[in-house]
Design an enzyme around this catalytic site. Sequence first.
Site, mmCIF file in Angstrom:
data_model
loop_
_atom_site.group_PDB
_atom_site.id
_atom_site.type_symbol
_atom_site.label_atom_id
_atom_site.label_comp_id
_atom_site.label_asym_id
_atom_site.label_seq_id
_atom_site.Cartn_x
_atom_site.Cartn_y
_atom_site.Cartn_z
ATOM 1 N N GLY A 244 -20.637 6.824 1.686
ATOM 2 C CA GLY A 244 -19.719 7.307 0.669
ATOM 3 C C GLY A 244 -20.436 7.578 -0.642
ATOM 4 O O GLY A 244 -21.626 7.240 -0.802
ATOM 5 N N PHE A 245 -19.713 8.202 -1.583
ATOM 6 C CA PHE A 245 -20.251 8.382 -2.936
ATOM 7 C C PHE A 245 -19.122 8.313 -3.964
ATOM 8 O O PHE A 245 -19.220 8.831 -5.067
ATOM 9 C CB PHE A 245 -21.047 9.689 -3.059
ATOM 10 C CG PHE A 245 -20.231 10.942 -2.819
ATOM 11 C CD1 PHE A 245 -19.602 11.593 -3.863
ATOM 12 C CD2 PHE A 245 -20.089 11.452 -1.530
ATOM 13 C CE1 PHE A 245 -18.830 12.728 -3.640
ATOM 14 C CE2 PHE A 245 -19.320 12.590 -1.299
ATOM 15 C CZ PHE A 245 -18.683 13.239 -2.358
ATOM 16 N N GLY A 246 -18.027 7.662 -3.567
ATOM 17 C CA GLY A 246 -16.865 7.536 -4.463
ATOM 18 C C GLY A 246 -17.005 6.327 -5.368
ATOM 19 O O GLY A 246 -18.097 5.771 -5.540
ATOM 20 N N ASP B 220 -6.915 3.976 -4.777
ATOM 21 C CA ASP B 220 -7.589 3.775 -3.498
ATOM 22 C C ASP B 220 -8.279 5.118 -3.231
ATOM 23 O O ASP B 220 -8.488 5.898 -4.181
ATOM 24 C CB ASP B 220 -6.577 3.390 -2.400
ATOM 25 C CG ASP B 220 -7.249 2.834 -1.147
ATOM 26 O OD1 ASP B 220 -7.611 1.654 -1.139
ATOM 27 O OD2 ASP B 220 -7.449 3.581 -0.171
ATOM 28 N N LYS C 208 0.863 -1.187 0.000
ATOM 29 C CA LYS C 208 0.000 0.000 0.000
ATOM 30 C C LYS C 208 0.889 1.223 0.000
ATOM 31 O O LYS C 208 2.039 1.158 0.448
ATOM 32 C CB LYS C 208 -0.871 0.026 1.257
ATOM 33 C CG LYS C 208 -2.163 0.780 1.083
ATOM 34 C CD LYS C 208 -3.211 -0.086 0.446
ATOM 35 C CE LYS C 208 -4.439 0.653 0.075
ATOM 36 N NZ LYS C 208 -5.499 -0.303 -0.321
HETATM 37 N N1 GLU Z 1 -7.217 -0.121 -3.204
HETATM 38 C C1 GLU Z 1 -7.919 -1.318 -3.550
HETATM 39 C C2 GLU Z 1 -7.931 -2.261 -2.362
HETATM 40 O O1 GLU Z 1 -7.995 -1.803 -1.234
HETATM 41 C C3 GLU Z 1 -7.421 -1.945 -4.834
HETATM 42 C C4 GLU Z 1 -5.961 -2.269 -4.880
HETATM 43 C C5 GLU Z 1 -5.470 -2.708 -6.254
HETATM 44 O O2 GLU Z 1 -6.255 -2.778 -7.194
HETATM 45 O O3 GLU Z 1 -4.282 -2.987 -6.345
HETATM 46 O O4 GLU Z 1 -7.938 -3.452 -2.486
#
Ligand code: GLU
Length: 447
Positions: free
Chosen positions: A236-238, A164, A124
């Site tokens: 949310g609304f994303g 994200d 991340k």
């Molecule tokens: N941010 C998304 C998650 O929490 C997707 C991560 C990705 O596609 O690599 O899983």
Amino acid sequence: MKTNEIMARLQAKYPGESEYLQAVREVLESVEDTYNQHPEFEQAKIVERMVEPDRMFTFRVTWVDDNGVVRTNTGYRVQFNSAIGPYKGGLRFHRAVTPSMLKFLGFEQTFKNALTTLPMGGAKGGSDFDPVGKSNEEIMRFCQAFMYELWQCIGPDQDIPAGDVGVGSREIGYLYGMYKKLARQYNTGVLTGKGSTWGGSILRPEATGYGALYFTQNLLHKAGKDIKGCRVAISGFGNVAWGASKKAVELGAVVVAISGPDGVCEIPDGITPEMIDYMLEMRASNRNRVEDMAIRFPDRAFFTPGKKAWSVKCDIALPCAFQNELSEEDAMQLKQNGCWCCCEVSNMGCQPGAIHYFQHNGVLFAPGKAVNAGGVATSGLEMTQNASHISWSGREVDEKLHYIMDSIHKACVKYGTQADGSIDYVKGANIAGFMKVAQAMLEQGIV
Ligand code: GLU
């Protein structure tokens, strides 16, 4: 292993990293019994190694705003675990980003990715950059400055970032443009969530929400229920709330609420396709206000400032916004209002007290790492398409996504079925993900 001993050590070492400690505790408590049946794990100190990221990069990101003022933020990439594949996980741009938040997300990502059935490790990253109120040009300059530092840490077989919170296809575009310029590498597989004309997978934008609804359907089916006609409250609304609303409506559910940091929009007769499309405009505006929906559709939606989606009467609650967004009090209010199912779509969206309350008061509950895994799973499918220089049709991607969500549900049932026949989805997801990563680490020796 003893969860309390490990937690005491981590607490002393990382005081104040509350989200990270919360995520680790939840997983260790679930897996402790199963883990202790494997002395070979204990001997290789698998759990002690698994709770620490492999490495973390921290860097300064300096950029110039529209008024010519020089601004500085901090950027991070946490490469958490590569036991089952290259590092994979999104980038979060949000003013509250800290190392603790990204460590919790990287830790969760490791198990989530293991559940997808695809060979991806966990990572991340992100920055404390706040996209709210920023112009398109400011977003572009920030993304370019961020990539100026990040590019040396990533690669299509090494570490593959994606979106994200605060990072969508526009940001991925700016990041990729700068990556190419710096790295002189033209392999689109270095990032996922790309535009569909330059290597992005069809359905990736919808995938987290669609996958969450496929999982919810499975869970309801197992409990002898049907989603048709159910009233669904979404926070949310994303991007995630958008995909979840789209699929919920397609499956015959009635979405009666969406929310934002400013309050909740109630939609008593249900969200319409036109309103769902408008969510995209709201997000792209960077205003971060859900009230705009009630202003645009005054006949269908009404806005209440300061309230959460959990104050609205519903059958099913779908947290789709941020970690710890649903408290124990919210859980009690939901139950009082007749809610009987909560599928967590955001990462760690429910506080531990809320999960405990749901599980002890007859509310079906499933955790984010299982429910929202369709997003990263479709990123994995995007990587496959990029690596083989092809692109699949929407139907092909949807079929594969559906199959993966069915497999994740099966794994949760396999590892989470209790003596009384009930299913503990938290345990199921944690044990299934953990065992796969632990076994891979064991086979790869002490490294
Ligand atoms: N941010 C998304 C998650 O929490 C997707 C991560 C990705 O596609 O690599 O899983």
